[in-house]
Design a protein around this motif. Structure first.
Motif, short mmCIF file in Angstrom:
data_model
loop_
_atom_site.label_atom_id
_atom_site.label_comp_id
_atom_site.label_asym_id
_atom_site.label_seq_id
_atom_site.Cartn_x
_atom_site.Cartn_y
_atom_site.Cartn_z
N THR A 265 40.22 34.20 51.01
CA THR A 265 40.93 35.41 50.57
C THR A 265 41.85 35.90 51.69
O THR A 265 41.69 35.54 52.85
CB THR A 265 39.94 36.54 50.21
N SER B 242 48.78 34.99 49.27
CA SER B 242 47.85 35.87 48.58
C SER B 242 48.25 36.01 47.11
O SER B 242 49.43 36.11 46.78
CB SER B 242 47.87 37.25 49.25
N ASN C 40 41.65 41.00 50.68
CA ASN C 40 40.58 40.49 49.82
C ASN C 40 41.07 39.92 48.48
O ASN C 40 40.30 39.83 47.53
CB ASN C 40 39.52 41.57 49.57
N GLN D 226 42.42 36.67 46.31
CA GLN D 226 42.26 35.22 46.34
C GLN D 226 43.53 34.54 46.87
O GLN D 226 44.65 34.88 46.48
CB GLN D 226 41.96 34.69 44.93
#
Length: 233
Positions: free
Chosen positions: A131, A112, A135, A137
C-alpha cells in the motif's frame, strides 16, 4: 540540431521477445482485455491483475534491447531524438535513448490506486499487501482502457516541433499514434516502418513507407536520415 520524433509501438519490442499487446482473437496472454487492463477489472479482481503484471515484469527482465532500439540510440549523435512510445517496457531506456515519453505508463513503476501523484520505481512483484503511505492499494503504473493519458499533451508538443517523424512498430490505424502524427508540421519529413503497411499511409503528406521489420527498416532508414540531414545544412 534537427528534431526527430519517433512513435514506437509493440512491433519494435516484439523483436526482443515481448509478446504484442493482444492476439488476433482479442486476448492478451489468454485473458480478456477487460479483465486485466481496465479499472473495473482491477476493482473486481485485484489479485488477478497484479499477478498478470507481475508476470509481465518478470518477462521484461529476461529480454534485451534489439537492433532497432540501438539504432534509435545511435541517431542521437546527429538528431535531437524524442521517442513517444505506446510500450510499457524499458527497452528504449536500456539501449541508451535519453528522451522517452511513455504514453501508456511503465511496467517498472507502481502507483497508488487512490493518490494519482504517488508513483515510485518498482521492479519486483506488487501484492495485495503493498500500500501507499495513505494506505491505498498499490497498482501497476499503467494507463488502462478508460483512463486519461496524462502525457499526451507532452507528446503533442514534441510532434508540433518535429523536423522528422518516424512511425515504427505501430499501425497508422490505431490511436494514439494515428492521431499524433496529424500534429506534425506539413513540412516535416515522415517515415513509416512496418512489415504490413496500413493503407492509411497514403493519406499523410511527405510520408515514405519502408515495408520491413523494425530492425531491417531502421538499417535502411539510418543512412537515408543522415543523407537528409546533410542535404538540409
Amino acid at each position: 540540431m534537427k528534431k526527430l520524433v519517433v512513435l514506437s509501438g509493440a512491433g519494435i519490442s516484439a523483436e526482443s521477445g515481448i509478446k504484442t499487446f493482444r492476439d488476433s482473437d482479442g486476448l492478451w496472454e489468454g485473458h480478456d482485455i477487460t479483465e486485466v487492463a481496465t479499472p473495473e477489472g482491477f476493482a473486481r479482481n485485484p489479485k488477478l491483475v497484479l499477478d498478470f503484471y507481475n508476470l509481465r515484469r518478470k518477462q521484461l527482465q529476461e529480454v534485451q534491447p534489439n537492433t532497432a532500439h540501438h539504432i534509435l540510440k545511435k541517431l542521437e549523435e546527429n538528431f535531437d531524438v524524442v521517442i513517444i512510445t505506446q510500450n510499457v517496457d524499458d527497452l528504449h531506456e536500456r539501449s541508451g535513448s535519453s528522451k522517452v515519453i511513455h504514453l501508456h505508463g511503465e511496467l517498472l513503476k507502481a502507483k497508488s490506486s487512490g493518490n494519482e501523484s504517488y508513483e515510485v520505481e518498482w521492479s519486483s512483484d506488487i501484492t495485495l499487501q503493498h500500500t501507499c503511505p495513505d494506505n491505498h492499494q498499490m497498482r501497476p503504473a499503467i494507463v488502462w482502457f478508460g483512463e486519461a493519458v496524462p502525457k499526451i499533451e507532452n507528446a503533442i508538443t514534441e510532434l508540433k516541433n518535429a523536423d522528422y517523424v518516424l512511425v515504427i512498430g505501430t499501425s497508422l490505424q490505431v490511436y494514439p499514434a494515428a492521431g499524433l502524427i496529424d500534429y506534425a508540421p506539413d513540412h516535416a519529413t515522415k517515415f513509416y516502418i512496418d512489415k504490413n503497411p496500413s493503407k492509411e499511409a497514403v493519406h499523410f503528406k511527405n510520408l515514405s513507407v519502408i515495408a520491413k521489420s523494425a530492425s531491417e527498416g531502421l538499417r535502411i532508414l539510418y543512412p537515408i536520415l543522415l543523407s537528409e540531414k546533410d542535404n538540409t545544412k
